[in-house]
Design a protein around this motif. Structure first.
Motif, PDB file in Angstrom:
ATOM      1  N   GLY A  81       0.815  -1.207   0.000  1.00 21.58           N
ATOM      2  CA  GLY A  81       0.000   0.000   0.000  1.00 21.58           C
ATOM      3  C   GLY A  81       0.850   1.259   0.000  1.00 21.58           C
ATOM      4  O   GLY A  81       1.894   1.306   0.653  1.00 21.58           O
ATOM      5  N   ASP A  82       0.394   2.255  -0.739  1.00 23.49           N
ATOM      6  CA  ASP A  82       1.068   3.548  -0.770  1.00 23.49           C
ATOM      7  C   ASP A  82       0.773   4.275   0.541  1.00 23.49           C
ATOM      8  O   ASP A  82      -0.384   4.561   0.860  1.00 23.49           O
ATOM      9  CB  ASP A  82       0.549   4.362  -1.962  1.00 23.49           C
ATOM     10  N   PHE A  83       1.809   4.576   1.309  1.00 20.02           N
ATOM     11  CA  PHE A  83       1.602   5.170   2.629  1.00 20.02           C
ATOM     12  C   PHE A  83       0.922   6.535   2.554  1.00 20.02           C
ATOM     13  O   PHE A  83       0.243   6.942   3.495  1.00 20.02           O
ATOM     14  CB  PHE A  83       2.928   5.282   3.373  1.00 20.02           C
ATOM     15  N   TYR A  84       1.104   7.252   1.454  1.00 20.05           N
ATOM     16  CA  TYR A  84       0.423   8.539   1.324  1.00 20.05           C
ATOM     17  C   TYR A  84      -1.085   8.349   1.221  1.00 20.05           C
ATOM     18  O   TYR A  84      -1.856   9.231   1.604  1.00 20.05           O
ATOM     19  CB  TYR A  84       0.958   9.319   0.122  1.00 20.05           C
ATOM     20  N   ALA A  85      -1.507   7.204   0.726  1.00 15.62           N
ATOM     21  CA  ALA A  85      -2.931   6.863   0.710  1.00 15.62           C
ATOM     22  C   ALA A  85      -3.357   6.298   2.059  1.00 15.62           C
ATOM     23  O   ALA A  85      -4.406   6.676   2.607  1.00 15.62           O
ATOM     24  CB  ALA A  85      -3.216   5.850  -0.404  1.00 15.62           C
ATOM     25  N   GLU A 245     -11.939  -6.272  10.127  1.00 18.88           N
ATOM     26  CA  GLU A 245     -12.505  -5.439  11.188  1.00 18.88           C
ATOM     27  C   GLU A 245     -11.411  -5.012  12.161  1.00 18.88           C
ATOM     28  O   GLU A 245     -11.381  -3.867  12.621  1.00 18.88           O
ATOM     29  CB  GLU A 245     -13.618  -6.193  11.922  1.00 18.88           C
ATOM     30  N   LEU A 246     -10.488  -5.929  12.451  1.00 19.54           N
ATOM     31  CA  LEU A 246      -9.335  -5.563  13.271  1.00 19.54           C
ATOM     32  C   LEU A 246      -8.513  -4.485  12.578  1.00 19.54           C
ATOM     33  O   LEU A 246      -8.085  -3.508  13.199  1.00 19.54           O
ATOM     34  CB  LEU A 246      -8.461  -6.793  13.528  1.00 19.54           C
ATOM     35  N   LEU A 247      -8.317  -4.661  11.281  1.00 24.55           N
ATOM     36  CA  LEU A 247      -7.519  -3.713  10.511  1.00 24.55           C
ATOM     37  C   LEU A 247      -8.162  -2.335  10.474  1.00 24.55           C
ATOM     38  O   LEU A 247      -7.473  -1.313  10.479  1.00 24.55           O
ATOM     39  CB  LEU A 247      -7.323  -4.242   9.089  1.00 24.55           C
ATOM     40  N   ALA A 248      -9.482  -2.284  10.469  1.00 23.46           N
ATOM     41  CA  ALA A 248     -10.178  -0.999  10.454  1.00 23.46           C
ATOM     42  C   ALA A 248      -9.844  -0.174  11.694  1.00 23.46           C
ATOM     43  O   ALA A 248      -9.834   1.059  11.642  1.00 23.46           O
ATOM     44  CB  ALA A 248     -11.688  -1.217  10.362  1.00 23.46           C
ATOM     45  N   HIS A 249      -9.557  -0.844  12.804  1.00 23.25           N
ATOM     46  CA  HIS A 249      -9.209  -0.134  14.038  1.00 23.25           C
ATOM     47  C   HIS A 249      -7.729   0.246  14.068  1.00 23.25           C
ATOM     48  O   HIS A 249      -7.329   1.082  14.878  1.00 23.25           O
ATOM     49  CB  HIS A 249      -9.552  -0.997  15.254  1.00 23.25           C
ATOM     50  N   VAL A 250      -6.943  -0.362  13.197  1.00 20.85           N
ATOM     51  CA  VAL A 250      -5.521  -0.019  13.109  1.00 20.85           C
ATOM     52  C   VAL A 250      -5.338   1.281  12.341  1.00 20.85           C
ATOM     53  O   VAL A 250      -4.531   2.137  12.725  1.00 20.85           O
ATOM     54  CB  VAL A 250      -4.736  -1.160  12.422  1.00 20.85           C
ATOM     55  N   TRP A 251      -6.096   1.442  11.250  1.00 24.73           N
ATOM     56  CA  TRP A 251      -5.937   2.636  10.415  1.00 24.73           C
ATOM     57  C   TRP A 251      -6.179   3.912  11.219  1.00 24.73           C
ATOM     58  O   TRP A 251      -7.170   4.024  11.939  1.00 24.73           O
ATOM     59  CB  TRP A 251      -6.898   2.604   9.235  1.00 24.73           C
ATOM     60  N   GLY A 252      -5.288   4.849  11.096  1.00 23.40           N
ATOM     61  CA  GLY A 252      -5.423   6.126  11.782  1.00 23.40           C
ATOM     62  C   GLY A 252      -4.962   6.114  13.219  1.00 23.40           C
ATOM     63  O   GLY A 252      -4.962   7.160  13.878  1.00 23.40           O
ATOM     64  N   SER A 253      -4.552   4.955  13.734  1.00 26.26           N
ATOM     65  CA  SER A 253      -4.068   4.885  15.112  1.00 26.26           C
ATOM     66  C   SER A 253      -2.690   5.535  15.220  1.00 26.26           C
ATOM     67  O   SER A 253      -1.974   5.680  14.231  1.00 26.26           O
ATOM     68  CB  SER A 253      -3.992   3.428  15.578  1.00 26.26           C
ATOM     69  N   GLU A 254      -2.318   5.905  16.431  1.00 25.37           N
ATOM     70  CA  GLU A 254      -1.015   6.544  16.638  1.00 25.37           C
ATOM     71  C   GLU A 254       0.130   5.639  16.211  1.00 25.37           C
ATOM     72  O   GLU A 254       1.114   6.098  15.625  1.00 25.37           O
ATOM     73  CB  GLU A 254      -0.853   6.928  18.110  1.00 25.37           C
ATOM     74  N   GLU A 255      -0.008   4.338  16.488  1.00 26.57           N
ATOM     75  CA  GLU A 255       1.078   3.421  16.146  1.00 26.57           C
ATOM     76  C   GLU A 255       1.224   3.275  14.632  1.00 26.57           C
ATOM     77  O   GLU A 255       2.340   3.234  14.103  1.00 26.57           O
ATOM     78  CB  GLU A 255       0.835   2.057  16.790  1.00 26.57           C
ATOM     79  N   SER A 256       0.093   3.181  13.920  1.00 24.98           N
ATOM     80  CA  SER A 256       0.193   3.030  12.469  1.00 24.98           C
ATOM     81  C   SER A 256       0.778   4.286  11.832  1.00 24.98           C
ATOM     82  O   SER A 256       1.600   4.206  10.913  1.00 24.98           O
ATOM     83  CB  SER A 256      -1.180   2.716  11.862  1.00 24.98           C
ATOM     84  N   LEU A 257       0.387   5.450  12.341  1.00 22.24           N
ATOM     85  CA  LEU A 257       0.925   6.695  11.792  1.00 22.24           C
ATOM     86  C   LEU A 257       2.410   6.846  12.105  1.00 22.24           C
ATOM     87  O   LEU A 257       3.190   7.327  11.277  1.00 22.24           O
ATOM     88  CB  LEU A 257       0.135   7.887  12.329  1.00 22.24           C
ATOM     89  N   LEU A 264       8.519   6.906   5.801  1.00 21.21           N
ATOM     90  CA  LEU A 264       8.611   7.991   4.822  1.00 21.21           C
ATOM     91  C   LEU A 264       9.740   8.965   5.152  1.00 21.21           C
ATOM     92  O   LEU A 264      10.322   9.577   4.254  1.00 21.21           O
ATOM     93  CB  LEU A 264       7.276   8.738   4.754  1.00 21.21           C
ATOM     94  N   GLU A 265      10.068   9.088   6.451  1.00 18.97           N
ATOM     95  CA  GLU A 265      11.134  10.000   6.872  1.00 18.97           C
ATOM     96  C   GLU A 265      12.502   9.319   6.917  1.00 18.97           C
ATOM     97  O   GLU A 265      13.507   9.964   7.232  1.00 18.97           O
ATOM     98  CB  GLU A 265      10.797  10.577   8.251  1.00 18.97           C
ATOM     99  N   GLY A 266      12.538   8.026   6.627  1.00 20.41           N
ATOM    100  CA  GLY A 266      13.804   7.305   6.612  1.00 20.41           C
ATOM    101  C   GLY A 266      14.419   7.091   7.978  1.00 20.41           C
ATOM    102  O   GLY A 266      15.643   7.053   8.114  1.00 20.41           O
ATOM    103  N   ARG A 267      13.592   6.933   9.016  1.00 22.29           N
ATOM    104  CA  ARG A 267      14.109   6.702  10.366  1.00 22.29           C
ATOM    105  C   ARG A 267      13.464   5.445  10.955  1.00 22.29           C
ATOM    106  O   ARG A 267      12.519   4.889  10.394  1.00 22.29           O
ATOM    107  CB  ARG A 267      13.779   7.901  11.267  1.00 22.29           C
TER     108      ARG A 267
END
Length: 302
Positions: A81-85, A245-257, A264-267
């Protein structure tokens, strides 16, 4: 009319309506290519929609014997997946991404023809799940296959957690997912993760050999045996639904971001801060229980 039809069978130009993929039918083979080499053929919503549409369109031409899915350029099949998406996803809209992923998977599995993944370079994360959905996988020697979800705060529950244990065994599957272990194409062939590893220069030629072999076989038999082969793993549909359904709760979470931002920042991502914060919050909770804070104020011990 017959001559015109035969000419169209050699090369179809309906791929021109797509923006993220290339599509053509040549010599009874449908070629579907993710055409985003600048981002290692990572996919976004439009890419998933176009892949699904192109593959579904093969049903309109019974002369098509098989389909080949691949990535443009020489660096990647797909990096996932494209992380910008994906950074735009959250619990509210995440189902729209998840439904697209499952829709593409069900399209591939539901086609009456074999679908071949022709892998060159990186085949990671969701890109690796795309290869898992295909019936056959052939890879060049420079291919690397892996599941990166644990490193970037995502969950490979759209095929990897269902199919990997069946293909390579429970232990290796858990190592691949928990430890984000990568396999070279040679290693992948040895453990049964892919069908064949070939020299980079021979990838297309070997894939064409497979296509010619399939063209010589009964389309009725291919259709029915694919349906039969899918029977047991089709019973995993409930696991797909649960996983998404589990994945839906992952999206937008602090850990996923944090995971995607770090990539993306290379760290390196700092997931440790979430463990420390959770420990502190649990200690506060237990301390509250000890202090009777879990009772109405009027009933607490003095």
């Amino acid at each position: 009319m017959a001559k015109k039809s035969a000419a169209n069978n050699k090369r179809s130009t309906n791929g021109s309506r797509y923006g993220d993929i290339l599509y053509e039918v040549k010599d009874q083979v449908a070629w579907v290519t993710i055409n985003r080499p600048r981002v290692l053929n990572a996919f976004r919503e439009q890419t998933l929609d176009e892949l699904t549409d192109a593959l579904k369109s093969t049903r309109n031409d019974p002369s098509i014997a098989c389909a080949v899915v691949t990535g443009a350029g020489d660096k990647a099949f797909s990096a996932g997946g494209d992380f910008y998406a994906m950074k735009r996803l959250n619990w509210i809209n995440g189902a729209m991404w998840n439904d697209r992923m499952q829709g593409l998977a069900m399209t591939i599995r539901g086609l009456p023809i074999p679908v071949i993944a022709m892998v060159n370079g990186w085949c990671m994360g969701g890109g690796h799940e795309l290869a898992l959905w295909c019936d056959l996988v052939i890879a060049s020697e420079n291919a690397v296959l892996g599941q990166t979800g644990a490193k970037v705060g995502a969950c490979p529950t759209v095929g990897a957690t269902q199919y990997l244990p069946r293909i390579i065994g429970e232990r290796l599957a858990r190592e691949m997912i928990f430890c984000a272990r990568r396999f070279t194409a040679q290693e992948a062939a040895q453990i049964g993760l892919i069908n064949k590893c070939v020299p980079r220069k021979d990838l297309l030629a070997e894939t064409l050999v497979w296509c010619e072999t399939i063209k010589g076989h009964s389309p009725q038999t291919l259709r029915m045996t694919k349906k039969s082969l899918n029977f047991e793993s089709d019973l995993l549909y409930a696991s797909w639904q649960h996983g998404m359904e589990l994945l839906a709760h992952v999206w937008g979470s602090e850990e996923s971001l944090e995971g995607m931002d770090a990539f993306l920042e290379g760290r390196k991502p700092d997931f440790q801060k979430f463990r420390i914060r959770s420990k502190r919050e649990l200690e506060d909770y237990l301390d509250g229980c000890a202090k009777d804070l879990n009772a109405p104020p009027s009933m607490r011990r003095k």
